[in-house]
Write a protein that holds these residues in place. Structure first.
Motif, short mmCIF file in Angstrom:
data_model
loop_
_atom_site.label_atom_id
_atom_site.label_comp_id
_atom_site.label_asym_id
_atom_site.label_seq_id
_atom_site.Cartn_x
_atom_site.Cartn_y
_atom_site.Cartn_z
N ALA B 9 0.85 -1.19 0.00
CA ALA B 9 0.00 0.00 0.00
C ALA B 9 0.88 1.24 0.00
O ALA B 9 2.01 1.21 0.51
N VAL B 10 0.37 2.30 -0.59
CA VAL B 10 1.10 3.56 -0.60
C VAL B 10 0.09 4.70 -0.57
O VAL B 10 -0.96 4.63 -1.22
N ILE B 11 0.43 5.74 0.20
CA ILE B 11 -0.43 6.92 0.30
C ILE B 11 0.36 8.12 -0.22
O ILE B 11 1.51 8.34 0.20
N LEU B 12 -0.24 8.86 -1.12
CA LEU B 12 0.42 10.00 -1.73
C LEU B 12 -0.44 11.24 -1.58
O LEU B 12 -1.66 11.16 -1.43
N ARG B 13 0.22 12.37 -1.72
CA ARG B 13 -0.51 13.63 -1.91
C ARG B 13 -0.55 13.88 -3.42
O ARG B 13 0.37 13.49 -4.16
N GLU B 14 -1.57 14.53 -3.86
CA GLU B 14 -1.72 14.86 -5.28
C GLU B 14 -0.45 15.53 -5.79
O GLU B 14 0.10 16.42 -5.13
N GLY B 15 0.03 15.06 -6.92
CA GLY B 15 1.24 15.65 -7.51
C GLY B 15 2.51 14.88 -7.19
O GLY B 15 3.54 15.09 -7.85
N GLU B 16 2.46 13.99 -6.21
CA GLU B 16 3.65 13.20 -5.87
C GLU B 16 3.79 12.00 -6.80
O GLU B 16 2.86 11.64 -7.52
N ASP B 17 4.98 11.40 -6.78
CA ASP B 17 5.28 10.25 -7.64
C ASP B 17 5.30 8.96 -6.82
O ASP B 17 5.50 8.99 -5.60
N ALA B 18 5.10 7.85 -7.50
CA ALA B 18 5.17 6.55 -6.83
C ALA B 18 5.67 5.50 -7.81
O ALA B 18 5.53 5.65 -9.04
N GLN B 79 -2.63 11.97 -9.72
CA GLN B 79 -3.91 12.68 -9.66
C GLN B 79 -4.85 11.89 -8.76
O GLN B 79 -4.63 10.70 -8.52
N LEU B 80 -5.89 12.54 -8.28
CA LEU B 80 -6.86 11.87 -7.41
C LEU B 80 -7.44 10.63 -8.10
O LEU B 80 -7.70 9.60 -7.46
N SER B 81 -7.59 10.71 -9.42
CA SER B 81 -8.19 9.60 -10.17
C SER B 81 -7.28 8.37 -10.22
O SER B 81 -7.72 7.30 -10.65
N TYR B 82 -6.04 8.50 -9.81
CA TYR B 82 -5.12 7.35 -9.82
C TYR B 82 -5.37 6.41 -8.66
O TYR B 82 -4.84 5.30 -8.63
N SER B 83 -6.16 6.84 -7.69
CA SER B 83 -6.43 5.99 -6.54
C SER B 83 -7.08 4.69 -6.97
O SER B 83 -7.93 4.67 -7.85
#
Lengths: 117, 111
Positions: B9-18, B79-83
Motif C-alpha cells: 500500500a502507498v499513500i500520496l498527496r496529489e502531484g507526488e510520484d510513486a 492525480q486523485l483519479s489514480y487511486s
C-alpha cells in the motif's frame, strides 16, 4: 462497443445450495476467462476458453465447479454445492490476440458478488 | 507462480510520484498492468513484453527488467483519479494467454 456483460451482479445463497453465473463477452472475442477474486486478493484464474474449447482449467475445483461456453459465445459458471469459502467476486473477461498471443488485453465484466451463508 | 508486488500500500498527496514493483521467480514473457477501483472491474493499463520497449498510459509508464524478472510501474504527478488497487498479471509463455495476478498494491492519492 459494448463491454463484457455479467449477471446477476449480486447473489446470496446458503451453503450447499447451487448457483450459476452468466457471461456475455465482447463480440468477436475468442478467448473467455472466469476468475475468482477473494476480498483483498488479485483475480485467480478458474478456467479459460478459446472459442468453445477449454484451454486451462487447472485451478478449477472440478468436484463442485463447472463451466461451459456454448457455441463459443456466452458462458456459464456453476457451483454445486457451494461452500462458505466460495464467497468472492466472480469476474468474467474476454480478449482477442490483436497484437500477438502475448499481447492479449483482457476486458473485464463488472463481476458477480457471491455471498455464501 | 504468483508474482510478488511491492509495496502493499502507498499513500500520496496529489502531484507526488510513486513506483510499484512486480517480481517473479520464474522467467517472464509478458507483464500486464491493471487498475481496479473499489467495487469495480479491473481496467487495463498496459502490456510489456520481454525485449519490448517501455510503455506509457497518460502519466503512467512501466518498464520490464529481464535480468531481475521484474516490472515497475511509475506514476508521475499523481492525480486523485489514480487511486485504486494496481495489479500486475504475469505471462510465462506457452500456447495460451494465461495470466497470474499478484495480490495488488493499494494506492491512495489525497488532495
Amino acid at each position: 462497443e459494448a463491454g463484457v456483460a455479467q449477471s446477476p451482479r449480486y447473489k446470496i445463497i446458503e451453503k450447499r445450495q447451487s448457483v450459476a453465473f452468466w457471461c456475455n463477452p465482447i463480440s468477436g472475442h475468442a478467448t473467455l476467462y472466469w476468475y475468482q477474486q477473494i476480498l483483498g486478493q488479485g483475480p485467480k484464474l478458474l478456467i479459460q476458453f478459446q472459442n468453445n474449447g477449454v484451454v486451462d482449467d487447472s485451478q478449477l475445483p472440478k468436484d463442485r465447479f463447472s463451466a461451459e461456453r456454448l457455441k463459443g459465445v456466452d458462458s456459464t459458471l456453476k457451483i454445486q454445492p457451494a461452500k462458505l469459502e466460495d464467497s468472492a467476486v466472480y469476474l468474467c473477461a474476454s480478449g482477442s490476440p490483436s497484437g500477438g498471443r502475448l499481447k492479449v488485453e483482457q476486458f473485464f465484466g463488472p463481476g458477480t458478488r457471491l455471498t455464501v451463508l | 507462480q504468483q508474482p510478488v508486488q511491492s509495496p502493499q500500500a502507498v499513500i500520496l498527496r496529489e502531484g507526488e510520484d510513486a513506483v510499484i514493483n512486480c517480481s517473479s521467480s520464474k522467467a517472464l514473457y509478458s507483464v500486464h498492468w491493471y487498475r481496479q477501483k473499489h467495487g469495480e472491474a479491473p481496467v487495463f493499463l498496459m502490456i510489456l513484453l520481454k525485449g519490448g520497449e517501455q510503455m506509457r498510459h497518460e502519466k503512467i509508464s512501466a518498464s520490464f527488467n529481464e535480468k531481475k524478472q521484474q516490472s515497475s510501474l511509475y506514476l508521475t504527478a499523481s492525480q486523485l483519479s489514480y487511486s485504486g488497487t494496481y495489479f500486475c498479471g504475469t505471462g510465462y509463455g506457452g500456447s495460451n494467454y494465461k495470466l497470474t495476478f499478484g495480490k495488488g498494491t493499494l494506492l491512495t492519492v489525497n488532495p
